[in-house]
Every structure is written in C-alpha cells, then in structure tokens.
Design an enzyme around this catalytic site. Structure first.
Site, mmCIF file in Angstrom:
data_model
loop_
_atom_site.group_PDB
_atom_site.id
_atom_site.type_symbol
_atom_site.label_atom_id
_atom_site.label_comp_id
_atom_site.label_asym_id
_atom_site.label_seq_id
_atom_site.Cartn_x
_atom_site.Cartn_y
_atom_site.Cartn_z
ATOM 1 N N ASP A 1 0.839 -1.209 0.000
ATOM 2 C CA ASP A 1 0.000 0.000 0.000
ATOM 3 C C ASP A 1 0.870 1.254 0.000
ATOM 4 O OD1 ASP A 1 -2.446 1.266 -0.167
ATOM 5 O OD2 ASP A 1 -2.762 1.320 2.009
ATOM 6 N N ASP B 1 9.650 -15.238 1.883
ATOM 7 C CA ASP B 1 11.052 -15.610 1.729
ATOM 8 C C ASP B 1 11.667 -14.820 0.588
ATOM 9 O OD1 ASP B 1 10.836 -17.454 3.762
ATOM 10 O OD2 ASP B 1 10.349 -19.111 2.400
#
Length: 234
Positions: free
Chosen positions: A48, A74
């Site tokens: 965002d 990851d």
C-alpha cells in the site's frame, strides 16, 4: 511526524515542496523500499505504497508508514498469494487478475508516487479525458510526443533540475510499466536516480499489460487468511 504526509504537501496545499526536497523524498522512499525488499531476514511486501503513507520529519526525511497490509515472504520466493489489497490508482494491473503481491507490484506503486512527486498530479484524475485520467497514461503520452517535461508540476514554475526531472519521470514510467516483467528492481531504480546507471529507452506508446510473465499463483501457498482491502483515493 512533524512534516506530515506527502499528500498534504502535493495535493492539499500544506506547502510547496521545492524540487531538491522532492528528489530527496523519492530517494528516501526508494531506500526504505530497498531495505524492505532485500536487506532484512525476510522480504517485506508493503502492498500500500502511496503518498498518504509517506511521512516526513521536520527535515523532510522520508518515513514509510502503515504496514497494515504488509506481508513477509522468503527472499527466494518474493511473492505472496492473497486477495486484492491496496489503493486504487497505485495497484499494479496484474494484481487485479491474480491478487498476487510481489516486489514488482510494490515497485509499480513506487513508480506512481514518483510520477506524482514530479507532476503534482494524483494517480487518477477524472477531470481529464477518460484515456488520460490515469497518471501513467498521461505521462507516457507526453513522453511519446517528445514533450515529457510538459508534465512537470506547474506549481514549481520551471524551477527544477531538468536532468533530475527527466530522470524521475522516466524512472516512474519504468517502475509503473504495465508489464510485470519489464519493471526494474528497486535497487536498479536507486542506481538510475543516483545517475549510476543509464536511463531506459522506453517505447513511445504505452504498452498493454502482459500476463504471460506472471508467476503461477497455484505454486505459492500461504498459511494466513486471505484478505480483501481496497481503498478508494481521496
């Protein structure tokens, strides 16, 4: 933060940010995103990035806030399957199809903010013709017509470094490229902004989104609940 949020300066008249401060802000944002994507134990996908989530201290140093939609992944995987989240105007086009958050979708949002800083215009402006309501489409058309500097924020009264303005606009377009696989990494963006790498040679017409380069979402699993959160720009 004493300096408030970036959108209050760009769009709500809190102050007229001079060019050197604007360039400092976008470089600070790029550095923050580099840390999130590459320098921690896990990759953090913010999901965002937008002007209202960029906070400024009293010296106009950049702080990226609001991690309510952020996800850890990851480093090797670099993507996350979830339902669509973010703010309209900043969401990468492939996310509407896949709901997948990636480093590249964060880079897309960064590119939109970079263009907003350069142009002083919101990501979506409905007062313009429909095909130019998108900031990316508007800037890309100016670039194709060899009138790129015409989109520079008029409130600056042409008081900006021309080389830096051109660089920021091109980096913004490159990061906000409609095709997921054509965007540069945030590390590469920093190199270009610091004039340590060459500017891109972008096509004169804005490309159409290419979904062939989007990873298969079925191969990526999540143990946390999916969420749907879309914010409309104000």
């Amino acid at each position: 933060m004493l300096g408030g949020s970036l959108d209050f300066h760009l769009f709500k008249g809190r102050s007229l940010l001079p060019w050197d401060i604007r360039y400092k802000i976008v470089q600070g944002l790029a550095s923050a995103l580099l840390y999130l994507h590459e320098e921690g134990d896990f990759c953090v996908l913010h999901r965002d990035i937008k002007a209202s989530n960029i906070m400024l201290d009293s010296a106009f140093n950049t702080k990226l806030g609001d991690f309510g939609l952020a996800r850890l992944v990851d480093h090797e995987k670099g993507s996350r399957t979830t339902l669509l989240a973010g703010t309209m105007g900043y969401i990468a086009p492939e996310c509407y199809r896949t709901g997948m958050a990636t480093k590249e979708s964060d880079v897309y949002s960064f590119g939109i903010v970079a263009l907003e800083i350069a142009c002083g215009r919101r990501s979506i402006e409905y007062k313009h013709d429909e095909h130019l309501s998108s900031l990316v489409a508007w800037v890309w058309e100016a670039y194709g017509n060899q009138m790129l500097l015409d989109v520079a924020d008029k409130k600056l009264s042409a008081e900006f470094n021309v080389k830096e303005m051109e660089c920021l606009l091109l980096v913004g377009l490159w990061c906000a490229h409609p095709s997921h696989g054509m965007r540069l990494s945030i590390r590469q963006a920093i190199q270009v902004l610091n004039f340590e790498a060459a500017l891109p040679n972008l096509p004169s017409k804005m490309p159409i989104s290419n979904y062939d380069d989007i990873p298969n979402t079925s191969t990526i699993k999540t143990s946390q609940p999916n969420s749907l959160s879309i914010t409309l720009p104000r």
